[in-house]
Design an enzyme around this catalytic site. Structure first.
Site, PDB file in Angstrom:
ATOM      1  N   GLU A 111     -27.671  72.337 -21.232  1.00  0.00           N
ATOM      2  CA  GLU A 111     -26.675  71.271 -21.133  1.00  0.00           C
ATOM      3  C   GLU A 111     -26.827  70.285 -22.277  1.00  0.00           C
ATOM      4  OE1 GLU A 111     -27.309  69.576 -17.251  1.00  0.00           O
ATOM      5  OE2 GLU A 111     -27.328  71.563 -16.296  1.00  0.00           O
ATOM      6  N   LYS A 113     -27.283  66.786 -23.754  1.00  0.00           N
ATOM      7  CA  LYS A 113     -27.848  65.545 -23.233  1.00  0.00           C
ATOM      8  C   LYS A 113     -27.016  64.398 -23.790  1.00  0.00           C
ATOM      9  CE  LYS A 113     -32.240  63.215 -22.470  1.00  0.00           C
ATOM     10  NZ  LYS A 113     -31.984  61.899 -23.075  1.00  0.00           N
ATOM     11  N   ASP A 115     -25.724  60.784 -24.609  1.00  0.00           N
ATOM     12  CA  ASP A 115     -26.396  59.531 -24.907  1.00  0.00           C
ATOM     13  C   ASP A 115     -25.587  58.374 -24.322  1.00  0.00           C
ATOM     14  OD1 ASP A 115     -28.347  57.949 -25.849  1.00  0.00           O
ATOM     15  OD2 ASP A 115     -27.824  58.145 -27.973  1.00  0.00           O
ATOM     16  N   TYR A 222     -24.006  65.783 -14.138  1.00  0.00           N
ATOM     17  CA  TYR A 222     -24.911  66.881 -14.504  1.00  0.00           C
ATOM     18  C   TYR A 222     -25.887  67.297 -13.405  1.00  0.00           C
ATOM     19  CZ  TYR A 222     -27.654  62.722 -15.765  1.00  0.00           C
ATOM     20  OH  TYR A 222     -28.274  61.511 -15.758  1.00  0.00           O
ATOM     21  N   LYS A 311     -35.249  67.249 -27.860  1.00  0.00           N
ATOM     22  CA  LYS A 311     -34.705  66.094 -28.580  1.00  0.00           C
ATOM     23  C   LYS A 311     -34.072  66.490 -29.905  1.00  0.00           C
ATOM     24  CE  LYS A 311     -35.536  62.224 -27.264  1.00  0.00           C
ATOM     25  NZ  LYS A 311     -34.679  61.384 -26.383  1.00  0.00           N
ATOM     26  N   CYS A 405     -24.469  37.685 -63.012  1.00  0.00           N
ATOM     27  CA  CYS A 405     -24.769  39.120 -62.931  1.00  0.00           C
ATOM     28  C   CYS A 405     -26.153  39.401 -63.513  1.00  0.00           C
ATOM     29  CB  CYS A 405     -23.711  39.914 -63.693  1.00  0.00           C
ATOM     30  SG  CYS A 405     -24.086  41.673 -63.771  1.00  0.00           S
ATOM     31  N   CYS A 408     -25.800  41.658 -66.888  1.00  0.00           N
ATOM     32  CA  CYS A 408     -25.210  41.232 -68.155  1.00  0.00           C
ATOM     33  C   CYS A 408     -25.193  39.725 -68.338  1.00  0.00           C
ATOM     34  CB  CYS A 408     -23.789  41.790 -68.296  1.00  0.00           C
ATOM     35  SG  CYS A 408     -22.624  41.067 -67.128  1.00  0.00           S
ATOM     36  N   CYS A 423     -17.971  41.162 -61.197  1.00  0.00           N
ATOM     37  CA  CYS A 423     -18.686  40.743 -62.396  1.00  0.00           C
ATOM     38  C   CYS A 423     -17.634  40.541 -63.478  1.00  0.00           C
ATOM     39  CB  CYS A 423     -19.690  41.821 -62.804  1.00  0.00           C
ATOM     40  SG  CYS A 423     -20.302  41.633 -64.486  1.00  0.00           S
ATOM     41  N   CYS A 429     -21.072  44.695 -69.382  1.00  0.00           N
ATOM     42  CA  CYS A 429     -22.040  44.847 -68.293  1.00  0.00           C
ATOM     43  C   CYS A 429     -22.538  46.289 -68.258  1.00  0.00           C
ATOM     44  CB  CYS A 429     -21.405  44.488 -66.951  1.00  0.00           C
ATOM     45  SG  CYS A 429     -22.579  44.665 -65.590  1.00  0.00           S
TER      46      CYS A 429
HETATM   47  S1  IVH Z   1     -30.983  65.900 -15.754  1.00  0.00           S
HETATM   48  C1  IVH Z   1     -34.076  65.491 -12.584  1.00  0.00           C
HETATM   49  N1  IVH Z   1     -29.047  66.469 -17.405  1.00  0.00           N
HETATM   50  O1  IVH Z   1     -31.252  61.951 -19.766  1.00  0.00           O
HETATM   51  C2  IVH Z   1     -33.111  65.686 -13.712  1.00  0.00           C
HETATM   52  N2  IVH Z   1     -30.091  64.341 -17.618  1.00  0.00           N
HETATM   53  O2  IVH Z   1     -34.491  61.407 -19.596  1.00  0.00           O
HETATM   54  C3  IVH Z   1     -32.700  64.396 -14.287  1.00  0.00           C
HETATM   55  N3  IVH Z   1     -29.118  62.907 -19.359  1.00  0.00           N
HETATM   56  O3  IVH Z   1     -31.960  59.853 -17.061  1.00  0.00           O
HETATM   57  C4  IVH Z   1     -31.814  64.399 -15.431  1.00  0.00           C
HETATM   58  N4  IVH Z   1     -27.560  64.320 -20.015  1.00  0.00           N
HETATM   59  O4  IVH Z   1     -29.628  59.752 -18.099  1.00  0.00           O
HETATM   60  C5  IVH Z   1     -29.958  65.553 -17.030  1.00  0.00           C
HETATM   61  N5  IVH Z   1     -27.270  67.125 -18.746  1.00  0.00           N
HETATM   62  C6  IVH Z   1     -28.185  66.195 -18.384  1.00  0.00           C
HETATM   63  C7  IVH Z   1     -28.264  64.931 -19.020  1.00  0.00           C
HETATM   64  C8  IVH Z   1     -29.259  64.029 -18.605  1.00  0.00           C
HETATM   65  C9  IVH Z   1     -28.080  63.119 -20.189  1.00  0.00           C
HETATM   66  C10 IVH Z   1     -29.951  61.670 -19.330  1.00  0.00           C
HETATM   67  C11 IVH Z   1     -30.097  61.066 -17.966  1.00  0.00           C
HETATM   68  C12 IVH Z   1     -31.566  61.046 -17.665  1.00  0.00           C
HETATM   69  C13 IVH Z   1     -32.171  61.191 -19.030  1.00  0.00           C
HETATM   70  C14 IVH Z   1     -33.460  61.975 -18.921  1.00  0.00           C
END
Ligand code: IVH
Length: 673
Positions: A111, A113, A115, A222, A311, A405, A408, A423, A429
């Site tokens: 999945e 992640k 932000d 999620y 990450k 400047c 120059c 300038c 220059c």
């Molecule tokens: S699963 C027990 N899935 O990432 C499972 N988290 O450090 C808990 N997040 O607090 C999280 N996308 O805010 C999960 N597809 C995803 C996610 C996700 C973003 C965030 C979420 C969580 C943090 C984990």
């Protein structure tokens, strides 16, 4: 049908259309038709206030202004995730799991992640009864009134909802909404918001829900949390499918794969397409798909062992801003830039970043000595987002543009009504001259291969050149005595210079480095006037007649040619054999794109960026660099980024490479309807 029945019918219809639009991204009616239904609902509610249902779309905004957010104890703890910093870490996690399970996992859920900020949504008998932030994982804050304004959060589920269910997801601010918000901030002369994540978090914690509503947040769900009732399911994927069927928004970019190699392939793909989406991601979450495997793997004190966050390199870091220096560019414009402690961000090491102008520095309130947030997303140039005020050392001073400047010694002035200082040293220059020459020989201009800053610096130092026309007087014998030059390299450079004599008029006009004349404007001027002579004798009024050219550009062109020094230089270019006109009489191509404005992004097969632009312009079309409501179409090649997301959000037609060729052939008719 009685009024209550019609009311319920309208609610159901609006809920379905809302679901299709905000959750599935697949509307089946247009905005007008939706508005008609919505208006009928509002009229009914006005006439019969006793009917108004809590799940009515009119009730998303209008909750009370909060004094404080009350604490909410989560029914199930909201865990966070362990991180894998690289593929090695990830492989170790996988090995550990195989060891403890005693077998290969049957499948993994991969999945994106997101932000943003985590949220827990509770539905009772299908109705949204509570939204809470994560807090410390045990106790969060009640943000129901604000979360109700998010249109991808259903107020009522569809189908058979269980008595109680809690789901977890991420609230985020779409990048296009963030950009639009910051445009509005800038127009109002206000400080820009730092990034979509902080802005999303701030928006959810607004006291007044109507402020939250105005931000256009969205959600991706999620995870299933606490549940009472509901079907017996044995995988995370089937749970998510069920959740999606209930009308919750589950990211279609997530995928279930059967072995670790496929996990790695998913990560490679997600990394490559990181910037193609209208939301920011900071990693990839990998979960064991089988709920039985999950149970066997268990938890540590902080996080599940059955899931991990891979990450992606951060796109924001903090570092120290040591100094603000200035650069004098090709037109004499003075640009301040930050000199920082080197920092690895967005996949590269950054030490310098432009700060644009003095006003921008004051608006962001960055000062030498500050710890600053540096951002570099995708192939976007690095940016100083703002200071970390908590870390500001005592005694920092507001930066001021120098009045003289440093290159120059001539005065630096701020022309009336402009943001950029200049300038006044002209080509005296050395910084300006160097930038000017480098622009003149660059790819979009005269395109003299092999003439980089190093060569320019040497030639300037030895007095071999002092303006662009001098380049055409160079000979192999001038170069041979120079350090590092051999017969072949010298011959090649002279050949490249020679070849550039025949560049198109549009490239030459661009190369001249007239203020406000970029590649597109240069193309317009070249095709209107056909020769440097005609352009030089035009006045601002003539020039302003051209569609796409405003008074500021027109004045700048007139002024440039009124300068005797510039005129003399153009004369010498002509005498040195540089072509000052286009021989091609009239474009033989059909002018089928007149009135069409396109934006080109990503790599388009069979075209360079320049040749794609030329192809559009030769047919009378216009090419601009940013997507707006006036854009007729976005030509999006491979690796198209945020422009694609923006076009999609504005409903602007997006054409791929093949469709682009069809547009060139067939005309703008294909953009209608
Ligand atoms: S699963 C027990 N899935 O990432 C499972 N988290 O450090 C808990 N997040 O607090 C999280 N996308 O805010 C999960 N597809 C995803 C996610 C996700 C973003 C965030 C979420 C969580 C943090 C984990």
């Amino acid at each position: 049908m009685d009024i209550a029945e019609r009311y319920r019918e309208l609610l159901d219809q609006l809920r379905e259309h809302n679901h299709r639009y905000h959750v599935l991204d697949a509307p089946i009616i247009d905005d007008n038709t939706y508005d008609l239904l919505y208006r009928e609902l509002v009229e009914l509610e006005d006439a019969h206030p006793e009917l108004v249902a809590n799940v009515s779309p009119t009730q998303r905004v209008g909750g009370p202004v909060a004094e404080a957010f009350s604490p909410v104890t989560h029914r199930q703890r909201m865990f966070s995730l362990d991180n894998a910093m690289d593929l090695d870490d990830l492989a170790k996690w996988n090995e550990r799991l195989i060891g403890s399970l005693g077998h290969q996992p049957s499948a993994y859920s991969c999945e994106l992640k997101i932000d943003g900020l985590a949220v827990s949504l509770t539905y009772e008998s299908g109705f949204l009864t509570r939204a809470a932030t994560r807090g410390d994982g045990v106790v969060g804050e009640d943000v129901t009134a604000n979360v109700r304004t998010i249109r991808s959060v259903p107020l009522e589920l569809r189908g058979d909802a269980p008595p109680v269910m809690e789901v977890r997801g991420e609230i985020y601010l779409p990048v296009s909404e963030f950009d639009a918000l910051n445009e509005r901030q800038a127009e109002a002369g206000l400080q820009p918001y730092i990034n979509p994540r902080n802005t999303a978090a701030g928006s959810v914690r607004q006291k007044d829900p109507s402020t939250t509503a105005s931000r256009n947040l969205a959600v991706w769900i999620y995870q299933l949390g606490h549940i009472e009732g509901g079907p017996d399911l044995d995988t995370h994927t089937s749970q998510m499918q069920w959740i999606a069927d209930l009308g919750l928004r589950v990211n279609p970019a997530n995928a279930t794969v059967s072995d670790f190699d496929e996990v790695v392939a998913y990560i490679a793909d997600a990394t490559e397409h990181r910037h193609d989406r209208d939301y920011e991601t900071d990693g990839i979450v990998v979960k064991l798909d089988s709920l039985r495997d999950q149970q066997e793997a268990g938890f540590t004190a902080r996080s599940p062992k059955w899931a991990i966050a891979f990450k992606l390199p951060p796109e924001e870091k903090t570092t120290r801003l040591d100094e603000i220096r200035i650069n004098v560019g090709r037109t004499g414009a003075v640009t301040p830039y930050a000199v920082m402690e080197p920092v690895f961000v967005g996949g590269v090491t950054v030490t310098n970043a432009t700060l644009h102008n003095e006003g921008e520095i004051h608006r962001k309130d960055v000062r030498p000595g500050d710890t600053v947030i540096v951002r570099r997303a995708g192939d976007v140039i690095p940016e100083v987002v703002g200071p970390v005020l908590e870390l500001r050392p005592p005694g920092t001073e507001v930066w001021r543009m120098p009045t003289v400047c440093p290159y120059c010694g001539n005065p630096i002035v701020l022309p009336d009504g402009q943001a950029k200082a200049k300038c006044t040293g002209g080509f005296e220059c050395p910084s300006r001259l160097r930038e000017y020459l480098s622009h003149f020989v660059s790819r979009g201009a005269m395109d003299i291969d092999g003439m980089g800053y190093r060569t320019i610096d040497t030639l300037l130092e030895l007095g071999l050149i002092s303006d662009p026309a001098d380049i055409y007087g160079l000979a192999v014998d001038d170069l041979l005595p120079l350090d590092g030059w051999k017969e072949t390299s010298a011959t090649n450079l002279i050949a490249a210079i020679d070849a550039s004599r025949m560049r198109s008029l549009s490239k030459l006009v661009f190369a001249l480095g007239i203020d406000h004349v970029g590649g597109t404007v240069a193309g317009l001027l070249a095709s209107e006037f056909g020769s440097i002579d005609a352009l030089a004798s035009a006045n601002a009024d003539d020039i302003e007649q051209i569609d796409g050219i405003g008074p500021e550009i027109a004045r700048s062109v007139e002024e440039w040619f009124a300068d005797p020094g510039n005129n003399d230089m153009v004369g010498r270019l002509g005498r040195a054999g540089v072509s000052l006109e286009d021989d091609v009489v009239e474009s033989s191509l059909a002018q089928n794109l007149v009135g069409t404005t396109v934006v080109i992004t990503g790599a388009i097969e069979g075209f360079t960026r320049d040749s794609a632009r030329e192809a559009v312009e030769q047919r009378g079309g216009k090419v601009t660099s940013s997507v707006s409501s006036r854009t007729s179409a976005l030509i999006a090649g491979e690796r198209a980024g945020s422009k694609l997301a923006k076009a999609e959000s504005l409903g602007i037609p997006v054409l791929d490479g093949e469709e682009f060729v069809a547009l060139l052939d067939g005309g703008a008719g294909m953009l209608d309807g």
